[in-house]
Every structure is written in structure tokens, then in C-alpha cells.
Design an enzyme around this catalytic site. Structure first.
Site, short mmCIF file in Angstrom:
data_model
loop_
_atom_site.label_atom_id
_atom_site.label_comp_id
_atom_site.label_asym_id
_atom_site.label_seq_id
_atom_site.Cartn_x
_atom_site.Cartn_y
_atom_site.Cartn_z
N CYS A 1 -35.65 19.21 -4.72
CA CYS A 1 -35.99 20.53 -4.56
C CYS A 1 -34.68 21.32 -5.14
CB CYS A 1 -35.60 20.90 -3.12
SG CYS A 1 -36.00 22.69 -2.72
N CYS B 1 -30.42 35.50 -3.89
CA CYS B 1 -31.71 35.93 -3.93
C CYS B 1 -32.07 37.40 -3.75
CB CYS B 1 -32.68 34.76 -3.10
SG CYS B 1 -34.52 35.26 -3.25
N CYS C 1 -35.94 38.20 2.52
CA CYS C 1 -36.72 37.59 3.62
C CYS C 1 -35.87 37.42 4.83
CB CYS C 1 -37.50 36.27 3.01
SG CYS C 1 -38.72 36.52 1.56
N CYS D 1 -34.47 33.67 5.57
CA CYS D 1 -33.96 32.97 4.73
C CYS D 1 -32.51 33.10 4.57
CB CYS D 1 -34.68 33.03 3.41
SG CYS D 1 -33.78 31.91 1.96
N CYS E 1 -32.77 26.56 2.89
CA CYS E 1 -32.11 27.16 1.72
C CYS E 1 -30.92 28.15 1.99
CB CYS E 1 -33.10 28.22 1.08
SG CYS E 1 -34.28 27.18 0.21
#
Length: 346
Positions: free
Chosen positions: A104, A111, A115, A118, A333
Site C-alpha cells: 500500500c 492530505c 476526512c 483519517c 494511514c
């Protein structure tokens, strides 16, 4: 200095020929990098001495430093926290599946999606990863394991369709037989739903699996937990996904994180089943949220998740509850990066 890592065969041949060396030497260099995991030019003994000296003087292979390496107690999951040349850090995960090794990879440092579930988005977006920085994540696992990498999932930190060109170039390189020779059908790209770039991906001619981070059965809940929902409504996102399926004939996966009290009710299950039932041969992947102290979100009980699954399945949809791998090593993540930063402050 010329960065050789991340260059495909055609690009590497052009560099070698321009420097006055035979074209066939490019394949030898790729063999050293991607098959033998040799990154020291002077150790590439099949190359003539003058060529090794030229490479040493004019080229680099920028492999990241491993800051932290963690392996789950069952040995099936390994996570690396990597330090890039500019000091930024990024995470990558290896999962040992019954069919082989799956890596992965992250596509960005941080990012911008925001969200709520996350950890990788907590500090915002720092920058896109370059092609060679994406490829290096796979390369380091190959070097550590000395085993074949079977498949790639672009599901780490970042929104890959925001870093479109570098991500696609990395996947194309990983597909090359001179590199990892990974079939496109063994690659999956996960997106929050960047509509215009889903259409671009449909025209690329690379039949990878598209995974949509859906996570809500309606626009109201999606906007609450995924800020991208304010820019792209579900109707537009699903229209783009349908086009992708029609052009590639590749099964689409819908990812749905189950969060207690937010999107996991019986009503939500019926909404989800009705929303995706008309997508041919699709798969819904239910994911228990990886809650922890910095996001304060919690997964439903096993009984609730099974009830949710059964309702969605009653609409004729293939649906599974994802096996939870890597909880013990913060494999979700951004978690390892957050943990490492906290430890550095102590």
C-alpha cells in the site's frame, strides 16, 4: 544530478545514449535496481568502469531512509515510516496475503481531503510525491523481503487523483517488465471522488481497479465526514465511476468506513444497498473505523456490522467486512507518522 529512480526504460535509454553509452546498458541498470536491489553504481559490476564513474558523478538513486519499521505480531503486516530527501516523512505498508505480497503506497505527503476518520489529513497537505518517491516505497519492501511484490494498492496518505501525473507514471513503471512486472489488474487506486480525473483515468488505457471512498449513503452524511462532498455530489461522482466501469470493464469497489452513530444505522444500510445495486459486478468493502485518541471515532459492534452487511447484500450486492490487519502497528494511514511525532516531543 539526474534522478534515475522512477525513470522508465525509454527515459533511461535516452539518458544513457546521450551520455555516449550503448542503449542496452539501460536494461542492465534497471535489472540492478529493480531485480537485484543494488543502488550503489560502483557495485554494478557488469557496467564498464568509465560508465560507473559517469553515473557516480552525474546521477543519483534517491531511496528514502527508514525512520521506523514495525511488524505486526502475526508477521502479516509490516509498516515503514520513510524520510524523504527534503526531510518530509511518508508511510507505506506491506500486507502478506494468501495470494502474495501487497504494498500500500502513499501518493502525497499529508492530505488536503480533510476526512474526519483519517489521521493522514490532520496536518493538511505538504506536497505531492514525485514518481520516484512513490516507486521507492515498493522498491524498499522488495529489498527488505527479497520476495516478489504481487500487487499494489494506492490507498496510503494522499488523494492520488490530485497527484495524477506522478501517480500514473509510477503505476506504468511498476508495470514494466524491466521493473516489477506487476499486471495492471493487480493494481488498485482509491479516490475520494475527484470527478474530472476519474474521467481522465478511464481514458488512460490501464485496466486498474478503481476503489471509490464512498463512506456515506447520501450527500448530507458525506459532506459531514468528507469535505470533498461539498465540491462533488454523489450523483456526479457515481456517474464518473460508471463511465470508468463501462470504458475499462473493471469491477468497481466501494469503500465504506463504518462509524458508530454516524453512518452505520439500519436505514443507512438500506440507503447504501439501493445506491450501488445497479453497478454491475461491484463490490462493497465495509471497513471498521480505526478509531484512536486523536480522532475519537469508534466502530460498531461485530453484530451491528454483520447486520449492516446482510442488509446491503440483500440488494444483490457483493459485500464483505474487511479483515483488520495491522492494528498493533498503527497501519492505518497517518497513524505511525503521528505516533512518531508524539514520541519525538517527549
Amino acid at each position: 544530478m539526474i534522478e534515475l529512480l522512477g525513470k522508465n526504460l525509454t527515459e533511461l535509454q535516452a539518458i544513457i545514449v546521450e551520455a555516449g553509452f550503448p542503449k542496452f546498458r539501460a536494461k542492465q541498470i534497471m535489472d540492478y535496481i529493480y531485480k537485484r536491489y543494488i543502488f550503489d553504481f560502483q557495485a554494478m559490476q557488469q557496467l564498464p568502469g568509465n560508465m560507473r564513474d559517469w553515473l557516480q558523478a552525474h546521477c543519483v538513486l534517491s531511496t528514502p531512509d527508514i525512520v521506523t519499521e514495525k511488524t505486526a505480531p502475526d508477521g502479516l503486516t509490516k509498516k515503514l515510516l520513510l524520510k524523504l530527501a527534503d526531510g518530509n516523512q511518508v508511510e507505506t505498508v506491506l500486507m502478506k496475503q494468501h495470494y502474495g505480497n501487497s504494498v500500500c503506497v502513499s501518493s502525497q505527503v499529508g492530505c488536503a481531503m480533510g476526512c474526519v476518520f483519517c489521521a493522514s489529513t490532520t496536518g493538511g497537505l505538504y506536497r505531492n510525491l514525485e514518481t520516484h518517491e512513490i516507486v521507492a516505497q515498493v522498491l524498499l519492501f522488495g529489498a527488505l523481503l527479497k520476495e516478489r511484490i504481487h500487487s499494489i494498492v494506492v490507498m496510503g496518505a494522499g488523494e492520488p487523483l490530485q497527484n495524477y501525473t506522478n501517480t500514473i507514471n509510477a503505476l506504468r513503471l511498476l508495470h514494466e517488465k524491466e521493473a516489477f512486472d506487476i499486471g495492471y489488474r493487480r493494481m488498485t487506486l482509491s479516490t475520494c471522488g475527484v470527478v474530472e480525473n476519474i474521467y481522465l483515468l478511464a481514458d488512460e488505457g490501464i485496466p486498474i481497479t478503481l476503489a471509490l471512498s464512498l463512506h456515506a449513503p447520501n450527500d448530507a452524511i458525506r459532506r459531514e465526514i468528507m469535505p470533498i462532498g461539498a465540491h462533488y455530489n454523489l450523483a456526479d461522482v457515481l456517474a464518473a465511476v460508471k463511465t470508468y466501469y463501462e470504458k475499462t470493464d473493471r469491477r468497481v469497489t466501494f469503500e465504506y468506513i463504518l462509524i458508530e452513530g454516524i453512518n452505520s444505522s439500519i436505514e443507512n444500510a438500506h440507503e447504501l444497498g439501493a445506491l450501488v445495486k445497479d453497478f454491475p459486478n461491484c463490490n462493497v468493502n465495509l471497513i471498521p473505523v480505526n478509531g484512536n485518541e486523536h480522532i475519537q471515532l469508534f466502530k460498531p459492534s461485530r453484530r451491528q456490522m454483520e447486520a449492516f452487511r446482510n442488509i446491503v447484500a440483500s440488494y444483490g450486492v457483493a459485500v464483505t467486512v474487511r479483515k483488520e490487519m495491522g492494528d498493533a502497528i498503527q497501519a492505518a494511514c497517518g497513524q505511525l507518522k503521528v505516533q512518531h511525532a508524539q514520541q519525538q516531543l517527549k
